[in-house]
Write a protein that holds these residues in place. Structure first.
Motif, PDB file in Angstrom:
ATOM      1  N   PRO A 154       0.796  -1.247   0.000  1.00  0.00           N
ATOM      2  CA  PRO A 154       0.000   0.000   0.000  1.00  0.00           C
ATOM      3  C   PRO A 154       0.817   1.280   0.000  1.00  0.00           C
ATOM      4  O   PRO A 154       0.588   2.172  -0.829  1.00  0.00           O
ATOM      5  N   GLU A 155       1.777   1.408   0.901  1.00  0.00           N
ATOM      6  CA  GLU A 155       2.529   2.660   1.000  1.00  0.00           C
ATOM      7  C   GLU A 155       3.454   2.849  -0.185  1.00  0.00           C
ATOM      8  O   GLU A 155       3.567   3.953  -0.734  1.00  0.00           O
ATOM      9  N   THR A 156       4.109   1.775  -0.611  1.00  0.00           N
ATOM     10  CA  THR A 156       5.027   1.900  -1.738  1.00  0.00           C
ATOM     11  C   THR A 156       4.275   2.187  -3.028  1.00  0.00           C
ATOM     12  O   THR A 156       4.670   3.054  -3.816  1.00  0.00           O
ATOM     13  N   ALA A 157       3.180   1.461  -3.265  1.00  0.00           N
ATOM     14  CA  ALA A 157       2.408   1.685  -4.487  1.00  0.00           C
ATOM     15  C   ALA A 157       1.800   3.079  -4.501  1.00  0.00           C
ATOM     16  O   ALA A 157       1.815   3.769  -5.533  1.00  0.00           O
ATOM     17  N   ALA A 158       1.266   3.518  -3.357  1.00  0.00           N
ATOM     18  CA  ALA A 158       0.659   4.854  -3.289  1.00  0.00           C
ATOM     19  C   ALA A 158       1.708   5.941  -3.493  1.00  0.00           C
ATOM     20  O   ALA A 158       1.469   6.933  -4.194  1.00  0.00           O
ATOM     21  N   THR A 159       2.874   5.774  -2.885  1.00  0.00           N
ATOM     22  CA  THR A 159       3.943   6.764  -3.030  1.00  0.00           C
ATOM     23  C   THR A 159       4.437   6.840  -4.468  1.00  0.00           C
ATOM     24  O   THR A 159       4.571   7.924  -5.046  1.00  0.00           O
ATOM     25  N   VAL A 160       4.696   5.696  -5.052  1.00  0.00           N
ATOM     26  CA  VAL A 160       5.253   5.673  -6.405  1.00  0.00           C
ATOM     27  C   VAL A 160       4.238   6.171  -7.427  1.00  0.00           C
ATOM     28  O   VAL A 160       4.552   7.017  -8.276  1.00  0.00           O
ATOM     29  N   TRP A 161       3.009   5.681  -7.366  1.00  0.00           N
ATOM     30  CA  TRP A 161       2.023   6.093  -8.368  1.00  0.00           C
ATOM     31  C   TRP A 161       1.695   7.581  -8.239  1.00  0.00           C
ATOM     32  O   TRP A 161       1.613   8.300  -9.236  1.00  0.00           O
ATOM     33  N   SER A 162       1.532   8.054  -7.003  1.00  0.00           N
ATOM     34  CA  SER A 162       1.160   9.461  -6.820  1.00  0.00           C
ATOM     35  C   SER A 162       2.269  10.396  -7.258  1.00  0.00           C
ATOM     36  O   SER A 162       1.996  11.493  -7.765  1.00  0.00           O
ATOM     37  N   ASN A 163       3.520   9.971  -7.116  1.00  0.00           N
ATOM     38  CA  ASN A 163       4.637  10.856  -7.456  1.00  0.00           C
ATOM     39  C   ASN A 163       5.112  10.696  -8.895  1.00  0.00           C
ATOM     40  O   ASN A 163       5.281  11.687  -9.615  1.00  0.00           O
ATOM     41  N   LEU A 164       5.331   9.470  -9.333  1.00  0.00           N
ATOM     42  CA  LEU A 164       5.820   9.280 -10.699  1.00  0.00           C
ATOM     43  C   LEU A 164       4.756   9.585 -11.738  1.00  0.00           C
ATOM     44  O   LEU A 164       5.044  10.185 -12.777  1.00  0.00           O
ATOM     45  N   VAL A 165       3.521   9.199 -11.465  1.00  0.00           N
ATOM     46  CA  VAL A 165       2.474   9.312 -12.486  1.00  0.00           C
ATOM     47  C   VAL A 165       1.603  10.544 -12.260  1.00  0.00           C
ATOM     48  O   VAL A 165       1.500  11.416 -13.128  1.00  0.00           O
ATOM     49  N   LEU A 166       0.975  10.643 -11.085  1.00  0.00           N
ATOM     50  CA  LEU A 166       0.043  11.747 -10.859  1.00  0.00           C
ATOM     51  C   LEU A 166       0.768  13.080 -10.754  1.00  0.00           C
ATOM     52  O   LEU A 166       0.263  14.109 -11.218  1.00  0.00           O
ATOM     53  N   GLN A 167       1.948  13.117 -10.152  1.00  0.00           N
ATOM     54  CA  GLN A 167       2.696  14.360  -9.978  1.00  0.00           C
ATOM     55  C   GLN A 167       3.596  14.653 -11.175  1.00  0.00           C
ATOM     56  O   GLN A 167       3.547  15.740 -11.755  1.00  0.00           O
ATOM     57  N   ALA A 168       4.432  13.689 -11.553  1.00  0.00           N
ATOM     58  CA  ALA A 168       5.456  13.941 -12.575  1.00  0.00           C
ATOM     59  C   ALA A 168       5.027  13.568 -13.984  1.00  0.00           C
ATOM     60  O   ALA A 168       5.730  13.895 -14.941  1.00  0.00           O
ATOM     61  N   GLY A 169       3.903  12.877 -14.119  1.00  0.00           N
ATOM     62  CA  GLY A 169       3.412  12.555 -15.452  1.00  0.00           C
ATOM     63  C   GLY A 169       4.286  11.598 -16.228  1.00  0.00           C
ATOM     64  O   GLY A 169       4.402  11.706 -17.453  1.00  0.00           O
ATOM     65  N   LEU A 170       4.916  10.641 -15.559  1.00  0.00           N
ATOM     66  CA  LEU A 170       5.774   9.673 -16.244  1.00  0.00           C
ATOM     67  C   LEU A 170       4.981   8.931 -17.313  1.00  0.00           C
ATOM     68  O   LEU A 170       3.844   8.506 -17.081  1.00  0.00           O
ATOM     69  N   GLU A 171       5.582   8.782 -18.481  1.00  0.00           N
ATOM     70  CA  GLU A 171       4.900   8.096 -19.568  1.00  0.00           C
ATOM     71  C   GLU A 171       5.876   7.278 -20.383  1.00  0.00           C
ATOM     72  O   GLU A 171       7.093   7.301 -20.148  1.00  0.00           O
ATOM     73  N   GLU A 172       5.340   6.541 -21.331  1.00  0.00           N
ATOM     74  CA  GLU A 172       6.138   5.648 -22.168  1.00  0.00           C
ATOM     75  C   GLU A 172       7.285   6.403 -22.837  1.00  0.00           C
ATOM     76  O   GLU A 172       7.095   7.497 -23.371  1.00  0.00           O
ATOM     77  N   GLY A 173       8.470   5.804 -22.765  1.00  0.00           N
ATOM     78  CA  GLY A 173       9.648   6.376 -23.407  1.00  0.00           C
ATOM     79  C   GLY A 173      10.451   7.318 -22.543  1.00  0.00           C
ATOM     80  O   GLY A 173      11.582   7.677 -22.900  1.00  0.00           O
ATOM     81  N   ASP A 174       9.907   7.743 -21.408  1.00  0.00           N
ATOM     82  CA  ASP A 174      10.639   8.642 -20.519  1.00  0.00           C
ATOM     83  C   ASP A 174      11.823   7.931 -19.877  1.00  0.00           C
ATOM     84  O   ASP A 174      11.755   6.746 -19.545  1.00  0.00           O
ATOM     85  N   ASP A 175      12.903   8.676 -19.673  1.00  0.00           N
ATOM     86  CA  ASP A 175      14.016   8.219 -18.848  1.00  0.00           C
ATOM     87  C   ASP A 175      13.768   8.677 -17.424  1.00  0.00           C
ATOM     88  O   ASP A 175      13.533   9.874 -17.179  1.00  0.00           O
ATOM     89  N   VAL A 176      13.819   7.756 -16.456  1.00  0.00           N
ATOM     90  CA  VAL A 176      13.560   8.090 -15.063  1.00  0.00           C
ATOM     91  C   VAL A 176      14.746   7.651 -14.212  1.00  0.00           C
ATOM     92  O   VAL A 176      15.227   6.522 -14.324  1.00  0.00           O
ATOM     93  N   LEU A 177      15.238   8.558 -13.398  1.00  0.00           N
ATOM     94  CA  LEU A 177      16.328   8.262 -12.462  1.00  0.00           C
ATOM     95  C   LEU A 177      15.721   8.020 -11.090  1.00  0.00           C
ATOM     96  O   LEU A 177      15.000   8.870 -10.557  1.00  0.00           O
ATOM     97  N   ILE A 178      16.026   6.861 -10.512  1.00  0.00           N
ATOM     98  CA  ILE A 178      15.460   6.446  -9.229  1.00  0.00           C
ATOM     99  C   ILE A 178      16.601   6.300  -8.231  1.00  0.00           C
ATOM    100  O   ILE A 178      17.469   5.428  -8.389  1.00  0.00           O
ATOM    101  N   HIS A 179      16.616   7.144  -7.223  1.00  0.00           N
ATOM    102  CA  HIS A 179      17.620   7.033  -6.167  1.00  0.00           C
ATOM    103  C   HIS A 179      17.118   6.062  -5.089  1.00  0.00           C
ATOM    104  O   HIS A 179      15.929   5.970  -4.826  1.00  0.00           O
ATOM    105  N   GLY A 180      18.071   5.374  -4.442  1.00  0.00           N
ATOM    106  CA  GLY A 180      17.681   4.409  -3.414  1.00  0.00           C
ATOM    107  C   GLY A 180      16.938   3.233  -4.015  1.00  0.00           C
ATOM    108  O   GLY A 180      15.883   2.818  -3.527  1.00  0.00           O
ATOM    109  N   ALA A 181      17.508   2.665  -5.066  1.00  0.00           N
ATOM    110  CA  ALA A 181      16.769   1.735  -5.906  1.00  0.00           C
ATOM    111  C   ALA A 181      16.433   0.405  -5.249  1.00  0.00           C
ATOM    112  O   ALA A 181      15.559  -0.311  -5.737  1.00  0.00           O
ATOM    113  N   SER A 182      17.089   0.031  -4.169  1.00  0.00           N
ATOM    114  CA  SER A 182      16.852  -1.291  -3.593  1.00  0.00           C
ATOM    115  C   SER A 182      15.897  -1.267  -2.410  1.00  0.00           C
ATOM    116  O   SER A 182      15.548  -2.315  -1.874  1.00  0.00           O
TER     117      SER A 182
END
Length: 324
Positions: free
Chosen positions: A119-147
């Motif tokens: 719940p927390e990880t999915a909500a955080t990632v979806w709300s920030n990458l998609v709803l906030q930043a508008g990540l879409e197909e073909g975008d390059d995304v840099l993820i810090h703290g990847a593990s």
């Protein structure tokens, strides 16, 4: 019920399991018999005295749970339904009362214990990458703290959307986890300059989106790493809160910076985020495109040991507390 009580501020030794009164659900709340709860950095910060719960939230730590509905109240759930929930607090306990909008049915394709990692990880990632930043197909995304829990979810969601994940982590083992999930570029931040490595990986253009848990320490270098029109989303402050920034660089790239938190958002916003998770992420879980990544499960009585393990920084993915 049994629940974790924080006695003072400090290390894992301030955590203990005690008998406390059962929560009484309020209007439009659902009572859940908890199966498992996820550990998050916010819990550690609360334990240390740096991140108190929002007004009206339970002082018991824990921001996500899986379990069965014990009392549906006026919601559309039924007693016994398998659910997960996003919380403002109260998850390290055998029962928790949650606004009904923050509760969704557990996704198909995973067990209910593992589902506590979502719940927390999915909500955080979806709300920030998609709803906030508008990540879409073909975008390059840099993820810090990847593990970490957020990182492994962000890699999987990015790939599911057709984006290209580039990641940083502090050891070969952690980068190996990111590789196994499909990350394109693996950067050891202890040995490599992520700005240069990203520039090389993207033929000089940089990242369309950056998801950052570090904060001040990385601010200038993150902006340097953005592509024209890029979006930086800061969701953590592990590297401090204050930094200088050359606004000319930001303006020249026509880039933007957003800072977000999840815990203190109003119920209406969390309800919308969880609805988006249910509608967009759960089908990915059911198909196997996104899966919970669980490092270790501790029984509730070993909460101090679980926090000690978390503090050691060697875990990958999520650490869970089991109530049974």
């Amino acid at each position: 019920m049994r629940a974790v009580v924080i006695d003072g501020e400090g290390g894992p030794e301030v955590l203990s399991v005690q008998e406390v009164p059962d929560p009484v659900p309020g209007e439009d709340e659902v009572l859940i018999d908890v199966v498992a709860a996820g550990l998050n950095r916010a819990d550690v910060q609360q334990r240390r005295g740096f991140y108190p719960p929002p007004d009206g939230a339970s002082p018991i730590p824990g921001l996500e749970v899986s379990g069965h509905v014990a009392d549906p109240g006026t919601s559309a759930f039924h007693e016994g339904d398998a659910v997960v929930a996003l919380l403002a607090g109260g998850g390290y306990a055998e029962k928790v009362a949650v606004p009904s909008g923050q509760v969704v049915r557990a996704p198909d394709g995973v067990g209910l214990l593992e589902a506590a990692a979502l719940p927390e990880t999915a909500a955080t990632v979806w709300s920030n990458l998609v709803l906030q930043a508008g990540l879409e197909e073909g975008d390059d995304v840099l993820i810090h703290g990847a593990s970490g829990g957020i990182g492994v979810m962000a890699i999987q969601v990015s790939l599911a959307l057709g984006a290209v994940p580039h990641v940083t982590a502090g050891s070969a083992a952690k980068l190996g986890v990111a590789r196994s999930l499909g990350a394109r570029t693996l950067i050891n931040y202890r040995e490599q300059d992520f700005v240069q490595e990203l520039r090389t990986a993207t033929a000089g253009r940089g990242a369309d989106v950056i998801l950052d848990v570090v904060g001040a320490k990385y601010l200038a270098r993150n902006v340097e790493s953005l592509a024209t029109g890029g979006r930086l989303v800061v969701i953590g402050l592990q590297g401090g809160t204050t930094a200088e920034l050359d606004l000319g660089t930001l303006m020249g790239k026509r880039a933007s910076i957003a800072g977000t938190t999840l815990r203190a958002r109003p119920v209406g916003e969390k309800t919308a985020i969880m609805a988006a998770v249910r509608d967009s992420v759960w089908p990915l879980v059911a198909s196997g495109g996104v899966r919970p990544f669980v490092d270790r499960v501790f029984p509730l009585e070993q909460v101090a040991e679980a926090h000690t393990y978390f503090d050691g920084g060697e875990h990958t993915g999520k650490i869970l507390l089991s109530m049974r």
